[in-house]
Design a protein around this motif. Structure first.
Motif, short mmCIF file in Angstrom:
data_model
loop_
_atom_site.label_atom_id
_atom_site.label_comp_id
_atom_site.label_asym_id
_atom_site.label_seq_id
_atom_site.Cartn_x
_atom_site.Cartn_y
_atom_site.Cartn_z
N ILE A 198 0.86 -1.18 0.00
CA ILE A 198 0.00 0.00 0.00
C ILE A 198 0.89 1.23 0.00
N THR A 199 0.66 2.11 -0.95
CA THR A 199 1.50 3.30 -1.07
C THR A 199 1.03 4.39 -0.11
N TRP A 200 1.78 5.49 -0.12
CA TRP A 200 1.41 6.59 0.77
C TRP A 200 0.04 7.16 0.37
N SER A 201 -0.32 7.02 -0.91
CA SER A 201 -1.59 7.57 -1.37
C SER A 201 -2.74 6.58 -1.20
N GLY A 202 -2.43 5.36 -0.76
CA GLY A 202 -3.48 4.38 -0.55
C GLY A 202 -3.68 3.38 -1.68
N SER A 203 -2.89 3.48 -2.73
CA SER A 203 -2.98 2.50 -3.81
C SER A 203 -2.45 1.16 -3.31
N THR A 204 -3.10 0.10 -3.75
CA THR A 204 -2.72 -1.24 -3.29
C THR A 204 -2.44 -2.17 -4.46
N ASN A 205 -1.61 -3.16 -4.21
CA ASN A 205 -1.45 -4.26 -5.15
C ASN A 205 -1.16 -5.54 -4.37
N TYR A 206 -1.54 -6.66 -4.98
CA TYR A 206 -1.48 -7.95 -4.30
C TYR A 206 -0.85 -9.01 -5.19
N ALA A 207 -0.25 -9.99 -4.54
CA ALA A 207 0.18 -11.19 -5.26
C ALA A 207 -1.06 -11.92 -5.76
N ASP A 208 -0.94 -12.53 -6.92
CA ASP A 208 -2.09 -13.23 -7.49
C ASP A 208 -2.63 -14.30 -6.54
N SER A 209 -1.74 -14.91 -5.79
CA SER A 209 -2.13 -16.02 -4.92
C SER A 209 -3.01 -15.59 -3.75
N VAL A 210 -3.05 -14.29 -3.45
CA VAL A 210 -3.84 -13.84 -2.29
C VAL A 210 -4.96 -12.89 -2.68
N ALA B 186 -2.97 7.56 11.57
CA ALA B 186 -3.05 8.14 12.91
C ALA B 186 -2.39 7.24 13.95
N LYS B 187 -2.36 5.93 13.65
CA LYS B 187 -1.76 4.96 14.58
C LYS B 187 -0.42 4.45 14.10
N ASN B 188 0.09 4.99 12.99
CA ASN B 188 1.37 4.51 12.43
C ASN B 188 1.37 2.99 12.25
N THR B 189 0.27 2.47 11.76
CA THR B 189 0.11 1.02 11.69
C THR B 189 -0.43 0.59 10.33
N VAL B 190 0.09 -0.52 9.85
CA VAL B 190 -0.42 -1.16 8.65
C VAL B 190 -0.94 -2.54 9.03
N TYR B 191 -1.99 -2.97 8.36
CA TYR B 191 -2.64 -4.24 8.67
C TYR B 191 -2.68 -5.15 7.46
N LEU B 192 -2.76 -6.43 7.73
CA LEU B 192 -3.02 -7.40 6.68
C LEU B 192 -4.12 -8.33 7.18
N GLN B 193 -5.32 -8.16 6.64
CA GLN B 193 -6.44 -9.04 6.96
C GLN B 193 -6.38 -10.23 6.03
N MET B 194 -6.28 -11.42 6.61
CA MET B 194 -6.13 -12.64 5.83
C MET B 194 -7.34 -13.54 6.08
N ASN B 195 -8.11 -13.77 5.04
CA ASN B 195 -9.28 -14.63 5.12
C ASN B 195 -9.10 -15.87 4.24
N SER B 196 -9.94 -16.86 4.48
CA SER B 196 -9.90 -18.10 3.69
C SER B 196 -8.48 -18.65 3.58
N LEU B 197 -7.82 -18.72 4.71
CA LEU B 197 -6.42 -19.13 4.73
C LEU B 197 -6.25 -20.58 4.27
N LYS B 198 -5.15 -20.81 3.58
CA LYS B 198 -4.82 -22.12 3.05
C LYS B 198 -3.50 -22.59 3.65
N PRO B 199 -3.26 -23.89 3.66
CA PRO B 199 -1.97 -24.38 4.17
C PRO B 199 -0.78 -23.74 3.46
#
Length: 115
Positions: free
Chosen positions: A51-63, A74-87
């Protein structure tokens, strides 16, 4: 110098969810480009999401469609929400910050997807 501290990893069953957090130091966090990488045993580290400073995002095809990266400046924090997790999502997940040509890494957090 930017310090990054990841949290939120753990053991989860296939199909489950986890949310990773990465808290960053620095007064200009909003200008950082932030990313999550992962490294599975015997494999190279790979980009998961950015995620860039402007909020643009890109992802690996696998996710795509399963993971969501977001940031709270405001919290100096980045998150990664991971759903439908696979082995195959099992890996050490690393937070990365890029700013003014420099890259910074966190210590990593283990995510294990297993029944």
């Amino acid at each position: 110098q930017v310090q990054l501290v990841e949290s939120g990893g753990g053991l989860v069953q296939p199909g489950g969810s986890l949310r990773l957090s990465c808290a960053a130091s620095g007064r200009v966090f909003s200008l950082y480009s932030m990313a999550w990488y992962r490294q599975a045993p015997g494999k190279q580290r790979e980009l998961v999401a950015r995620i860039t400073w402007s909020g643009s995002t890109n992802y690996a095809d696998s996710v795509k469609g399963r993971f969501t990266i977001s940031r709270d400046n405001a919290k100096n924090t980045v998150y990664l929400q991971m759903n439908s997790l696979k082995p195959e999502d099992t890996a050490v997940y690393y937070c990365n910050a890029a700013f003014e040509g420099n890259g910074y890494w966190g210590q990593g957090t283990q995510v294990t997807v297993s029944s």
